[in-house]
Design a protein around this motif. Structure first.
Motif: not given
Length: 246
Positions: A53-63, A121-124, A144-153
């Motif tokens: 899981v890479p963090n694509e946001s410049d300002t928020a972290s993945t929580t 511990a969030a992904v910054k 196998m297809v794993f549909k995924t949701l990535q939530t940001y701070s």
């Protein structure tokens, strides 16, 4: 002489600029999305995979990360590896017909895995995190297809849920895919090797692409430096040559 000197200087500058552009251009990051690594496993066997899981946001972290297991490919055994600073929860669903695992029928299968960050511990921004999972026996399907949701701070959610059509281009928000191959005739699918369990394979495409990019960048830099040296020699020679008298 002035015209020759300007030409040599300009040529050297263009060569050096081209080399710098090549190096800087290939060093830029490509569009990143959630992937499963390694990308391939064997039907009927057990696999240790990691959701990267890479963090694509410049300002928020993945929580938070939510991974949905495909309904058409249930797995009898699913376990997670602890990730420091993250809690994990698994949801289950009824399976009909039951899944047979080591000769015993299983009537429930994991339907979703949710990781939630605690503390700091969030992904910054600029970071990535891997979430390892062991699962099996793997179903006899092609993928196998794993549909995924990535939530940001900041409340934004990246929905990695698009499935790629056969032979089509990669969608804008592709879901992670684990390709499954049939076991060798007469053989049995075995659990992942010790080396694979110790560390999941890196993305082969990323490695090959980065290696090629670095090679091209170095070659471009060498070419640019060579042009700069030749330009300097031409400039020196023009200074030493006597000016023809009219």
């Amino acid at each position: 002489m002035t015209r020759i000197r300007r030409t040599a200087t300009a040529a050297a500058a263009l060569a050096f600029t081209a080399a710098a552009t090549a190096v800087l251009g290939v060093a830029g990051p490509a569009s990143a999305h959630v992937t499963v690594n390694p990308k391939e496993a064997t039907q009927g066997g057990y696999a240790r995979v990691a959701f990267r899981v890479p963090n694509e946001s410049d300002t928020a972290s993945t929580t938070k990360l939510e991974v949905v297991l495909p309904e058409n490919a249930p797995v009898g055994s699913v376990s997670t590896m602890p990730v420091p600073g993250w809690t994990v929860a698994m949801e289950k669903r009824k399976v009909d017909p039951p899944i047979e695992v080591h000769g015993s029928p299983i009537t429930e299968a994991v339907s979703k895995i949710t990781w939630t960050a605690t503390g700091d511990a969030a992904v910054k921004p600029g970071q990535f995190q891997e979430f390892p999972v062991s699962m099996g026996p793997l179903p006899k399907v092609d993928s196998m297809v794993f549909k995924t949701l990535q939530t940001y701070s900041d409340g934004n959610i990246s929905r990695w849920i698009d499935e790629q059509a056969p032979g089509g281009e990669e969608p804008e928000s592709p879901a992670p895919v684990l390709n499954l191959t049939a076991a060798a005739p007469g053989g049995s699918a075995a659990p992942a090797s010790a080396a694979a369990v110790a560390a999941p394979d890196d993305d082969d495409d990323d490695e090959d692409g980065n290696g090629l990019a670095v090679g091209l960048g170095v070659a471009g830099l060498v070419a640019g430096l060579a042009g700069l040296v030749l330009g300097g020699l031409a400039f020196t020679r023009t200074r030493r040559e006597p000016v023809a008298k009219s």
